[in-house]
Design a protein around this motif. Sequence first.
Motif, short mmCIF file in Angstrom:
data_model
loop_
_atom_site.label_atom_id
_atom_site.label_comp_id
_atom_site.label_asym_id
_atom_site.label_seq_id
_atom_site.Cartn_x
_atom_site.Cartn_y
_atom_site.Cartn_z
N ASN A 86 0.28 -0.91 -0.15
CA ASN A 86 -0.60 -0.13 0.33
C ASN A 86 1.08 0.55 0.04
O ASN A 86 0.12 2.53 -0.58
N LEU A 88 -0.79 4.38 -1.38
CA LEU A 88 -2.61 3.79 -0.66
C LEU A 88 -2.30 4.22 0.45
O LEU A 88 -3.47 4.59 0.52
N GLU A 89 -1.28 4.53 1.11
CA GLU A 89 -1.01 4.58 2.75
C GLU A 89 -0.06 5.83 2.55
O GLU A 89 1.45 5.59 2.24
N PHE A 93 -5.62 -7.07 -7.79
CA PHE A 93 -5.82 -7.11 -5.77
C PHE A 93 -6.30 -8.73 -5.96
O PHE A 93 -7.17 -9.18 -6.98
N HIS A 123 -11.46 -7.04 -7.63
CA HIS A 123 -11.71 -5.95 -7.41
C HIS A 123 -12.54 -5.28 -8.95
O HIS A 123 -11.35 -3.62 -9.41
N ARG A 170 -15.81 -0.09 -1.95
CA ARG A 170 -14.23 -1.06 -2.62
C ARG A 170 -14.32 -0.61 -3.85
O ARG A 170 -13.71 -0.45 -3.93
N ALA A 210 -6.99 2.23 1.43
CA ALA A 210 -6.38 1.01 1.40
C ALA A 210 -7.57 0.84 1.67
O ALA A 210 -7.86 -1.31 2.29
N ILE A 229 -10.79 -0.72 -0.20
CA ILE A 229 -10.22 -1.90 -0.38
C ILE A 229 -10.17 -2.71 0.64
O ILE A 229 -10.56 -4.39 -0.56
N ARG A 230 -9.92 -3.17 1.65
CA ARG A 230 -10.33 -4.23 2.15
C ARG A 230 -11.43 -4.51 2.90
O ARG A 230 -11.40 -6.00 3.04
#
Lengths: 249, 406
Positions: A62, A67-68, A102, A106, B306, B401, B404-405
């Motif tokens: 991530n 994303l993080e 992913f 997704h 999502r 993040a 998506i999880r």
Amino acid sequence: MSAPAAATPTGPLIELEDIRKSYNLGLPNEAEVLHGLSFSVGRGEFAALIGPSGSGKSTLLNIVGLLERMTAGSYRIEGEEVNGLDDGALTLRRRTTLGFVFQFHHLLPAFSALENVTLPALMREGRVTPAQRERARAVLAAVGLVDAMGKRPGELSGGMQQRVAIARALVLEPPLVLADEPTGNLDTVSSDEVFTLMRRMHAELNTSFLVVTHDPRLAARCDRVLELVDGRLVHDGAPAGAADPVARG
Amino acid sequence: MLGFESRVATRFLREGRMQTLLIIVGVAAGVAVVAYISALITGLQRNTIEKTLGAQAHVTLSPLDDVVLTARAPAGAGTSELVQTQPRAQRPRSIGNWELLVPLLEAMPEVAAVSPMVSAAGLAVRGEASKAIALMGVDLDRYDRIVSLRSKVVDGTARLGPGEGIIGRELAEDLGVRVGDRVGIVTGGVSDSLRVTALVDLGVRELNRRTVIVPLRTAQSLVGLPGGATGLDLTLVDIWSAQTVADDLAARWPYKAESWQQANAQLVAALNAQSVSTAVIRGVVLIVVVLGIASVLVVSVVQKQREIGILRAMGATQGQVLRIFLLQGAIVGALGSALGVLLAVVLIWAFTSFVLGSDGLPLFNITLEPALALRVAAIATVCGVLAAVAPARRAAKLDPAQAIRI
């Protein structure tokens, strides 16, 4: 007079230095999950990121995928420091540099396979040109989905959905594709097919791949393996069985 | 422009088919209620005002009241003087220089028509029957421009030659008079006789029972005001400017100026109360519409976490995600508005077709003006966008993040 050759970027594609990530910063339950990781990925590399559950693989992916945010350290993409960039700049970087695959595919369920693959172009320019649509068809054909372009994800098998996701990640030919356990949700046959497809696309497009996997069989087919244990990089090198290049293809 | 956002927004709405359909129907119901009530109240008020002003000027100019003037020396120090003044009886008086005043009034841009009048109380006599009447002496052509008298004729032909008169329908019934018959008129000590040329329906039964309209000259001689006019009736271009015009006239000239609102204060108060009630109903309905859209979009954001995460990971900006949800609000608002306007048209048609008076005609005319329909639709669409603001901001702020999880 011939045109000058396009400048080829030099140096690693991404460079991470002393990356640290903590959750619940400043709270009594603060926990550091990545403890000063440093590594880089070059252009055209196909690397696996392995490690037991809870070792910090997804967190690291991530962070690499923007994303993080990391708590400390330095992260450069194509030489540009991204630590400290605002959300807009990170989004733009993500859009131009990264492709994602992913574990659970997704895909957007309301869009057909072809529309899912044209989404990145639509997102970038607000429209899909005929050339971009053709390119999306070609990539879908390359992943073996000629007959499934008009189908919605719900009408496709898990393996087919993952091929659509790979096509979507590659359609704009980003320099780096990040795959988070792309075969984790597939049976062995589909898993092999998907992995073989990624290797083929890598060979054809020279796109770098960083693939998180639990499967040692698949890790062995990568050019390089980064092993993470308890948030520390314990191995960075060739996979076991690297002497057998046939097994990797 | 907004190609990506509009494509995703419409797909999201299509995906949640039942949810989308329900909220569009909800918005449509709200818009229909607002449009229908607005049209109904507008129609009702227009009808009431038309009926009221059908026999009334927008502004009436008349001489100032006679007052008793006391000219006394002030009482000495320490002495209080109590004075009781008997108000004067108001005799018929003419507006001074009214013939010069008429062209001045006609030149005002707000004024559409001016008509001099001599009015007085009297009796209408036929045989042994006598009825109290309101006598009005007018110039027929001018007065017609004030109250459209000719359009109110129910029998005969409106004509006011010497010795002729027009009377209300109920008064004719009370006196047993038909067109062509003669009626005696008595005012004070003067009497005259006139031939009825037409019967009129002024829209109010009590007025029909009292009204006698005669030529200006006849009234002048009956009232004893040769060449005079007890009032000037004004019709304005905009009826709602009556109070302003009346105030302006009263300030400029030494006459009493009364607007139709002052003459019908209770009616105006009732209309205002009605307007306020309608506004409250509209406001409440719009709030319900906003809450409905907002709640559906909040649920949609949760359901689509999502997908939002995927889009963000692929490079969708916060602004793009925000616009996806704002567009959904706008689309729901616009589609609901279009459906709601259609529904309002059906409701109005049903009202005018099935709610009828004793004469088989609609109680009053109501129509949905295109401007009103557009305004209601635009407001509902804007409400849709406003309702989407909070859910859209929430969607835009989702951590990709984490999304998506899920």
